[in-house]
Every structure is written in C-alpha cells, then in structure tokens.
Design a protein around this motif. Structure first.
Motif, short mmCIF file in Angstrom:
data_model
loop_
_atom_site.label_atom_id
_atom_site.label_comp_id
_atom_site.label_asym_id
_atom_site.label_seq_id
_atom_site.Cartn_x
_atom_site.Cartn_y
_atom_site.Cartn_z
N ILE A 64 19.77 7.33 25.85
CA ILE A 64 20.71 7.83 26.84
C ILE A 64 21.93 7.71 26.66
CG2 ILE A 64 21.02 8.36 29.42
CD1 ILE A 64 18.24 9.68 28.36
N THR B 149 15.38 3.78 33.90
CA THR B 149 15.64 4.18 32.45
C THR B 149 15.52 2.85 31.82
OG1 THR B 149 17.06 5.97 33.32
CG2 THR B 149 17.22 5.34 31.00
N SER C 19 12.20 8.04 30.40
CA SER C 19 13.30 8.68 29.89
C SER C 19 13.79 9.55 31.01
CB SER C 19 12.74 9.61 28.68
OG SER C 19 13.67 10.58 28.32
N ILE D 51 15.39 12.03 30.42
CA ILE D 51 15.22 13.49 30.21
C ILE D 51 14.15 14.02 30.56
CG2 ILE D 51 15.22 15.05 28.15
CD1 ILE D 51 17.18 13.67 26.66
N VAL E 186 23.39 14.80 30.04
CA VAL E 186 22.00 14.68 29.82
C VAL E 186 21.25 15.87 30.15
CG1 VAL E 186 20.05 13.15 30.27
CG2 VAL E 186 22.06 12.06 30.46
#
Length: 426
Positions: free
Chosen positions: A43, A82, A87, A89, A120
């Motif tokens: 990230i 995270t 994740s 995302i 992101v």
C-alpha cells in the motif's frame, strides 16, 4: 508475538549503590519486526499513499474521526489492520473515509488520508473492486456529465423557474464580471434548483454582472477524483477548462465547496487558473449592498462544509451572511468550525449510502441532525449542495420532520431580502 525478556544482574552498581536481583531488572526491546509487512508495504508503495506507514498508533485521529462515532474506524485502525495483513484494496475500510480532513488536523505524523484514499481507491477502481453504486455514479458522470444521470441538455432548465433572467454565456456573447459555475446538484436536484434560483435572485438584486455556462458545463469532478477516478476527473477538467477559456470574465463564483476545492487546487495544475470564490465569500464582501426587508425570527445553526472549512479555511463568510439576517438567533453546535462534524457526502460518500449502511450504526447526517436538535435549532443552515438533500432525509429518518428545516444560506438571504415569497418557514 514474543514477549519481552527480562534482564537481571546479580549485582549492579548505580552511582555507588549496589542493586541486587529484581531491583536492577530491565527489559530487552520487544521484537516488532516479526510482522509480515508485505501487505502494508504494497500500500505504501502506491504513489500518494506513502504516509500510511508513518502512523505510530497515538490514536489522536480516532477521537476526531466522525466515522468512528457511528462505527469502528479511523486512520489508526486502518493502519493497524493493514499492518496485520488485511489488504486495504480489498477492505471496506477503503470506502468508508469521507475525506473530511479532521484526522490530518490532529495527526502529529501527518498521515494524510486526503492523499492516501484517492491513491489506493484509484488502484482498486483499476482492479474492478469499487462498490457498484459508486461505479454507477462514475458511469453517469462519464456519459452525461453529472453523477445523477440527468440529460446534459437539461442542465440550465432550472433557470426557467428562477423568477429572474439568468444570462447564459453562449447566448450573451459578451464579457462578464463573474462566471457562476453552478455544478450538478444545484442544476438537477429539486432542492438544489431552489437554492440556485434563490442565489440567482440575490445576484439580480445586487446587479451582479454574471453569466453561467449552462449546457456547456460539466461536473467539476472533485468528488470523483477523491473517490478514485482521476482519469474521469481529468476528462471533466479538460472539458470545463476548454469551455471557460472561450469566455472573458474576471472571476469564478462557485456554489459547491467541492468545485471550489477543485478550481483552487487542481484545475491550475492543468492550465485552468482563475480567481475563484465560494458564493458565501462573494456575497460576504457585498453585504453593505444588501437590503433586508423581512425578519427571520428563527433559531438557526450552521453546518460547516468540510471542503469549505477544514480543507480551505473558510469559516467566517457563511457566518457573516447569517449574522446579518434580521431577527436571527444564531447558535453554534458543539462540533463547529475546525471541529465540525461531517455530512458523510465527501470522498464519494454521496453515492455510497447503501454500501456504508452495513458498517455504521447510523448515517453521519443523522448524527448531525440530532446535534442540531440538541441545540434547539429550528433551521439547519448549509452552504454545500450535498447537504440539503442529505440532511432533509436525515430529519425524516430521525423522526424530526416538522421540527427542523434545512435551508441553504442563499435561500435564507433571498427570504430576508423579500425575493423568496414562496419560501415557507415552519
């Protein structure tokens, strides 16, 4: 995780004093490098998202994050999840941030969610992982020039019921002092059109030399940019810059704080640079020209829009306009100015209510309406086109219909100037 190991010496001498056993106990540093940081690194390697790795878990952001008051959320929690290998995302966390900027205001490490989230989200959009209702807003904007999905040919239809002539630049074909960038919700949403009509009447009463783009205008695109569609934003900006460049004017006046943010910070990067003011700033400078003929006689409180206040530092202009209204009883809510709450519409939140509902105990707009009621307000005054429909829905859903009205400042000014006779106050 491995526990810290104690270190004890049989005898330790400190400043000539012998300390035996547990009296000289110390601890080795705890090992924290055993985390698999590959997900976090994936990230922070995204351009714009680097500062997520700066977080050192002080928790100051959690205390001010509006989303945390209705759920389980803050930049600190996003970082921690995270760090533990979830994740961003693929996580709902990516879409819950309203980019209100309150966390950045207090963060000692400058973990900048205003940069992190769009960066992101852009990656998630490229991977097809955005919420469906957000994708619909993107598709509508790309196809019609507005997220509502209305015909671009109808963008200036609101002017037919404004009660005054609203000059359209392509028809006027002459320079103007002010080019008014109206935006989408003020052009299409029923309550937005009412506020636009009120503002047009105020401009007319003040003899403002202005014009609008009408059908040549498309969405400014700032919320789409913050929601992860930079390519769409750039397409919209290129179009609007081209249209604006066709005409001669001295300054832009915008209805929407999100458009104000775009024209102030983003459009200049693409060659579109003009003096720009939010309509409250423009009118506040002309208060000495305003003639009020009616008293409001209502208890009013004001909601600071995130993109006018925290993002761009304007707190005084809306209050100057409200304070000038005859008979007003203006009261500040506990969350105001720099610490103002959030309506939930920023950062794409305007189009994700169905998605965020599953991760919150109530909508942010509902929490804000309850606060206005707590302070005895009869009118919740706003100056952002997202807020009238959001707060009016919240008034109904919280059971306060008939107790609290939501009014744009332009509507209140027009009322007190005798220009909005159709406005009915409870």
């Amino acid at each position: 995780m491995q526990k810290a190991k104690a270190i004890e010496l049989d005898i330790a001498v400190v400043d000539g004093v012998e300390l035996n056993g547990s009296w000289n106990r110390m601890f080795e540093p705890r090992v924290i490098s055993e985390y698999d940081l590959s997900v976090l690194d994936s990230i922070t390697q995204i351009p714009g998202a680097e500062s997520l790795g700066y977080c050192y878990q002080c928790g100051k952001c959690t205390g001010v994050c509006p989303v945390d008051t209705v759920g389980d959320y803050s930049p600190r929690k996003v970082f921690r999840r995270t760090q533990l290998g979830i994740s961003l995302i693929d996580s709902p966390d990516l879409w819950l941030c309203t980019t209100c900027r309150n966390c950045l205001r207090v963060c000692p490490k400058e973990v900048n969610m205003i940069n992190i989230m769009p960066a992101v989200r852009e990656q998630a959009v490229l991977e097809g992982k955005a919420p469906d209702e957000l994708l619909t807003a993107f598709e509508n904007t790309a196809r019609y020039g507005n997220p509502i999905g209305e015909s671009p040919r109808k963008r200036a239809d609101w002017t037919k019921n404004a009660g005054v002539a609203v000059p359209i630049m392509s028809q006027r074909k002459a320079p103007v002092d002010v080019l008014w960038f109206v935006e989408c919700y003020p052009s299409y949403h029923p309550r937005g059109k009412e506020a636009s009509s009120a503002l047009a009447r105020v401009f007319d009463a003040l003899s403002v030399d202005y014009g609008i783009l009408g059908t040549e205008e498309k969405c400014a695109g700032d919320s789409q940019r913050m929601a992860g569609e930079r390519g769409l934003f750039e397409m919209l900006a290129e179009h609007n810059i081209k249209m604006l460049s066709k005409y001669t004017f001295n300054q832009l006046v915008v209805t929407d704080p999100h458009a104000y943010n775009a024209f102030l910070h983003e459009y200049p990067k693409m060659g579109g640079e003009w003096p720009v003011q939010h309509y409250t700033q423009f009118l506040a400078e002309r208060l000495n020209q305003v003639h009020f003929v009616k008293a409001l006689n209502k208890r009013v409180t004001f909601h600071d829009p995130c993109y006018l206040g925290r993002h761009n530092g304007e707190y005084e202009a809306p209050r100057a306009l409200l304070a000038a209204l005859p008979g007003i009883d203006l009261v500040e809510m506990g969350h105001c100015r720099e610490t103002s709450y959030c309506c939930g519409g920023g950062g794409g939140g305007m189009w994700m209510d169905s998605f965020t509902r599953d991760y919150a105990s109530e909508r942010l707009s509902e929490r804000r309406v309850k606060e206005a009621i707590e302070y005895g307000a009869e009118i919740l005054a706003v100056s952002c086109p997202y807020e009238v429909p959001r707060f009016e829905d919240a008034v109904k859903s919280t059971g306060h219909d008939g107790e609290l009205q939501v009014m744009d400042i332009a509507e209140l000014m027009a009322y007190c100037m005798g220009l909005n006779e159709a406005l009915v106050l409870h």
